[in-house]
Design a protein around this motif. Structure first.
Motif, PDB file in Angstrom:
ATOM      1  N   PRO A 108       6.436   8.335   2.641  1.00 32.13           N
ATOM      2  CA  PRO A 108       5.559   9.328   2.124  1.00 32.13           C
ATOM      3  C   PRO A 108       5.639  10.397   0.792  1.00 32.13           C
ATOM      4  O   PRO A 108       7.302  10.850   1.611  1.00 32.13           O
ATOM      5  CB  PRO A 108       4.780  10.149   3.030  1.00 32.13           C
ATOM      6  N   GLU A 158      -0.195  11.870   0.821  1.00 29.34           N
ATOM      7  CA  GLU A 158       0.463  10.613   1.803  1.00 29.34           C
ATOM      8  C   GLU A 158       0.987  10.633   3.077  1.00 29.34           C
ATOM      9  O   GLU A 158       0.779   9.379   3.692  1.00 29.34           O
ATOM     10  CB  GLU A 158       1.357   9.500   1.100  1.00 29.34           C
ATOM     11  N   LEU A 159       1.064  12.025   3.686  1.00 27.71           N
ATOM     12  CA  LEU A 159       1.405  11.524   5.009  1.00 27.71           C
ATOM     13  C   LEU A 159      -0.047  12.170   5.640  1.00 27.71           C
ATOM     14  O   LEU A 159       0.029  11.699   6.942  1.00 27.71           O
ATOM     15  CB  LEU A 159       1.452  13.911   4.903  1.00 27.71           C
ATOM     16  N   GLU A 160      -1.803  12.167   5.117  1.00 22.33           N
ATOM     17  CA  GLU A 160      -3.076  12.292   5.494  1.00 22.33           C
ATOM     18  C   GLU A 160      -3.071  10.887   5.832  1.00 22.33           C
ATOM     19  O   GLU A 160      -3.897  10.937   7.128  1.00 22.33           O
ATOM     20  CB  GLU A 160      -3.717  12.811   4.650  1.00 22.33           C
ATOM     21  N   LEU A 161      -2.851  10.021   5.427  1.00 22.20           N
ATOM     22  CA  LEU A 161      -2.640   8.733   5.166  1.00 22.20           C
ATOM     23  C   LEU A 161      -2.482   7.872   6.171  1.00 22.20           C
ATOM     24  O   LEU A 161      -3.200   6.879   7.040  1.00 22.20           O
ATOM     25  CB  LEU A 161      -2.697   7.813   4.058  1.00 22.20           C
ATOM     26  N   ARG A 162      -1.624   8.193   6.356  1.00 24.97           N
ATOM     27  CA  ARG A 162      -0.626   8.280   8.127  1.00 24.97           C
ATOM     28  C   ARG A 162      -1.128   9.078   8.839  1.00 24.97           C
ATOM     29  O   ARG A 162      -0.663   8.964  10.389  1.00 24.97           O
ATOM     30  CB  ARG A 162       1.235   8.086   7.905  1.00 24.97           C
ATOM     31  N   ARG A 194       0.970  -1.062  -0.083  1.00 25.27           N
ATOM     32  CA  ARG A 194       0.227  -0.532   0.156  1.00 25.27           C
ATOM     33  C   ARG A 194       0.580   1.296  -0.009  1.00 25.27           C
ATOM     34  O   ARG A 194       1.980   1.352   0.179  1.00 25.27           O
ATOM     35  CB  ARG A 194      -1.086   0.171   1.075  1.00 25.27           C
ATOM     36  N   THR A 245       1.252   3.304   1.858  1.00 23.97           N
ATOM     37  CA  THR A 245       1.314   4.000   3.604  1.00 23.97           C
ATOM     38  C   THR A 245       2.559   2.702   3.600  1.00 23.97           C
ATOM     39  O   THR A 245       3.516   2.861   5.118  1.00 23.97           O
ATOM     40  CB  THR A 245       1.097   3.275   4.671  1.00 23.97           C
ATOM     41  N   ASP A 246       3.068   1.880   2.967  1.00 19.85           N
ATOM     42  CA  ASP A 246       3.905   1.175   3.251  1.00 19.85           C
ATOM     43  C   ASP A 246       5.959   1.835   2.629  1.00 19.85           C
ATOM     44  O   ASP A 246       6.684   0.848   3.150  1.00 19.85           O
ATOM     45  CB  ASP A 246       3.960  -0.286   2.319  1.00 19.85           C
ATOM     46  N   TRP A 252      -0.378  12.301   9.047  1.00 21.31           N
ATOM     47  CA  TRP A 252       0.288  12.905  10.100  1.00 21.31           C
ATOM     48  C   TRP A 252       0.505  14.643  10.044  1.00 21.31           C
ATOM     49  O   TRP A 252       0.631  14.658   9.160  1.00 21.31           O
ATOM     50  CB  TRP A 252       2.001  12.637   9.778  1.00 21.31           C
ATOM     51  N   GLU A 283      13.369   6.574  10.039  1.00 16.87           N
ATOM     52  CA  GLU A 283      12.352   6.110  10.751  1.00 16.87           C
ATOM     53  C   GLU A 283      12.463   5.186  11.888  1.00 16.87           C
ATOM     54  O   GLU A 283      11.103   5.095  12.401  1.00 16.87           O
ATOM     55  CB  GLU A 283      11.480   5.248   9.190  1.00 16.87           C
ATOM     56  N   ARG A 335       9.917  10.612  11.788  1.00 16.56           N
ATOM     57  CA  ARG A 335       9.029  11.025  10.964  1.00 16.56           C
ATOM     58  C   ARG A 335       9.738  11.802   9.545  1.00 16.56           C
ATOM     59  O   ARG A 335      10.605  12.720   9.341  1.00 16.56           O
ATOM     60  CB  ARG A 335       7.969  11.802  11.590  1.00 16.56           C
TER      61      ARG A 335
END
Length: 670
Positions: A11, A16-20, A5, A7-8, A22, A51, A56
């Motif tokens: 970002p 992609e930040l929002e998916l995490r 995905r 998120t793997d 953050w 990481e 982050r």
């Protein structure tokens, strides 16, 4: 195979930040390469390392540096710093050939596109970031910063350049392999220290006024010739390089200082080499081993070469004069544990398009795994840039047993049909006879196993030249050792009923090489039944012994004058001898051999071959008709196709059709 995905991956966008979940980022890395989440790609390594330490991290790969700089603004400001990773290869080597022509493709860009990175991205990206966020620290890393941390010759501008920090508004350089230094820097910034006050961190470079140098200038420091002195006196530049190279390869190095523009470049000593446990931890991070999904349907040439390869160690003690490993990884070998290697091989086996063949199980050199000095105290005092030149150090343990165990353990895994060795093999280590008979026996056993089980039809080795005088300047062994190794290779092939090729790599126009040396190379390789297909014309890259020799005209270790071919005409005159067998090159070669007083070599190259139509026969004959043929040295050989794959030359046995070469190159430069 696991379906990854977004998120793997680390970002790369606001989405992609929002998916995490953050709402801030600690560190934003700007990379001039495409983002491939793989341990051979430096930005991924540094990002995953940060990481794992609890930070982050986001990556902006290949930002558009034109227009409104939207790629530089899309993630906002990081809490700690911006890091610039200019690429796995030096940007100028990646972009241009030795003839300063644009390469056929950018190996680290999607579909090989040329327009995805600027020249000197370290400088370009830093200027943009400081313009947008003047109060946020900017840290330079990667191969481009490592090779430009002190006064250096820049081939593409044909000038002596200052430390990279003098052209970039960045705050600091981190040089070498960056895991340790980047983590420590992030922790200190997170603890509230200002980057302007972090002046004692190993493996960093900063600019300072003399009165602000931490601890002052002491007797323990090495004060190099100033940049201004080097501009006036090339011997001073050569002397500087000797100090820089020695300190890059010492276990306990000294601090280096160089005056420039009324300030000092301060180069703090590097960290000690990583331990096996530390290197395992770096390789065991949760890489997807895939390009980011944004590249779906696009080909990244460098990734295609290494996707089924596994790197088993770091460092190289060869010390070749033209190689940048000394300045970036150093000579001390750090090996991964067998368990870590097997874990990564199992990951490769699970890849959906893996057919059972590992393209490479190697490193900067294929067969240095497990090797180090027996007496560690002696190693800690050693200043030699090479453990095997001018002869193999008697303290070096050259036992191949551990490497044999790795090969056999990998081959025993279900799903592995073949594990090939795509990295270059040091045959001088295989031929070396030490006082330890067990090591000698293991070397012979390794040689046979290598040839019978780990060659995909073509074994690449790197004699680089045939002249022992030139080879000495290259820090390579005598060509007699190539003869010896080829006899062994041919004998084992006969005994095993194999028809494999040995692929020797050669370099033209290296410092110390004359036209006559290349002419003799042509005769020798003809007698060995080789036709050279692709060659490397020496390219001066910053901070190598060969480049400093080429630029200054002096051997940095002896300060004796050394000739170098520099003009396009001189370089082409040498390179043409690689292609003696091409009809279109014959006339120019014959003219060159007469000009340098070696007409005797004409017969050795062309004996039994018919004379070329339209000009004088190779062996005597009447005067040449006017206006026939092309001028000597006029144009490059048709087969010369300088792209990133032919950093070295390749050869084939002329009686056989060239095979499709399947090799994976371990990326040396994070």
């Amino acid at each position: 195979m696991k379906e990854y995905r977004l998120t793997d991956f680390l970002p790369t966008t606001k989405k992609e930040l929002e998916l995490r979940g953050w709402d801030y980022v600690d560190v934003i890395l700007f990379s001039a390469d495409a983002y491939v989440d793989h341990p051979s790609f430096g930005a991924a390594v540094i990002g995953r390392t940060l990481e794992a330490a609890g930070f982050r991290v986001a990556i902006v790969p290949q930002p558009d540096w034109h227009g409104d700089y939207r790629d530089f603004k899309k993630l906002g400001r990081p809490r700690l710093f911006f890091g610039i990773a200019p690429g796995c290869m030096d940007s100028m080597v990646n972009k241009y050939t030795a003839a300063r022509r644009l390469r056929s493709e950018d190996a680290y860009s999607p579909d090989g596109r040329h327009d995805m990175r600027p020249e000197y991205p370290t400088i370009v990206y830093a200027k943009i970031l400081k313009e947008l966020y003047p109060d946020v620290p900017v840290v330079l890393g990667g191969i481009e910063a490592s090779l430009r941390r002190v006064s250096h010759y820049d081939y593409w501008s044909d000038s002596l350049k200052k430390c990279l920090l003098c052209y970039s508004p960045a705050d600091m350089i981190t040089y070498g392999m960056g895991e340790k230094v980047t983590i420590q820097l992030a922790r200190r910034l997170a603890a509230g220290e200002s980057i302007r006050d972090i002046r004692d961190l190993p493996q960093t470079v900063y600019l300072s006024r003399k009165e602000d140098i931490i601890g002052g200038i002491t007797d323990r420091d090495i004060v190099l010739h100033s940049h201004e002195e080097c501009m006036k006196n090339k011997k001073a530049q050569a002397e500087n390089f000797k100090n820089v190279e020695e300190q890059s390869n010492m276990m306990h190095a000294q601090r280096l200082l160089q005056g420039v523009d009324g300030r000092y470049v301060v180069i703090n000593p590097p960290y000690p080499p990583m331990t096996t446990e530390e290197l395992d931890a770096s390789f065991d991070l949760p890489y997807t081993r895939q390009p980011h999904p944004k590249y779906k349907g696009k080909r990244i040439p460098a990734y295609e070469m290494i996707k089924f390869s596994v790197n088993i160690h770091r460092g190289c003690f060869g010390g070749c004069a033209f190689c940048t490993i000394s300045a970036h990884q150093g000579k001390f070998i750090t090996c991964r544990s067998k368990e870590s290697i097997l874990r990564e091989v199992k990951q490769v086996i699970e890849m959906p398009d893996f057919k059972g063949n590992l393209s490479d199980l190697g490193g900067p050199s294929a067969n240095m795994y497990g090797m180090s000095g027996r007496n560690k105290n002696a190693c800690e005092k050693c200043r030699r840039p090479s453990c095997i030149h001018p002869q193999i150090c008697p303290n070096l343990n050259t036992d191949h047993s551990k490497l044999l165990d790795i090969y056999r353990s990998v081959d025993a895994l279900p799903g592995i049909k073949h594990s090939y060795i795509g990295s270059g093999v040091r045959y001088d280590l295989l031929l070396h006879r030490s006082k330890d008979e067990a090591s000698n026996k293991a070397a012979m056993e390794y040689t046979r196993e290598l040839i019978t089980r780990h060659v995909s039809g073509r074994l690449k080795v790197a004699p680089e030249h045939t002249s022992d005088r030139v080879l000495y300047l290259m820090r390579k062994p005598s060509f007699q050792q190539f003869y010896e190794f080829k006899r062994i290779f041919d004998r084992i092939n006969r005994e095993e009923g194999l028809r494999q090729q040995i692929i020797p790599y050669f370099i033209s126009s290296h410092p110390g090489c004359q036209e006559e040396d290349m002419a003799e190379l042509a005769v020798i390789t003809k007698n060995l039944d080789f036709h050279l297909e692709q060659v490397q014309d020496f390219t001066p890259t910053p901070l190598t012994n060969a480049t400093e020799t080429w630029y200054t005209g002096y051997d940095p270790y002896t300060l004796q004058p050394v000739f170098s071919a520099k003009t396009p005409k001189e370089k082409l005159a040498q390179r043409q001898f690689f292609f003696w067998y091409k009809p279109e090159e014959r006339r120019g070669i014959e003219q060159s051999l007469r000009r340098i007083g070696r007409p005797d070599l004409i017969a050795k190259l062309y004996s039994g071959m018919p004379p070329q139509g339209g000009y004088r026969p190779a062996y005597g004959g009447g005067p040449k008709p006017a206006g026939s043929g092309k001028p000597a040295g006029g144009g490059k050989p048709k087969s010369y196709n300088p792209n990133f794959k032919n950093e070295n030359s390749r050869a084939k046995h002329h009686s056989e059709k060239p095979q499709q070469e399947k090799r994976g190159r371990n990326r040396r430069n994070f």
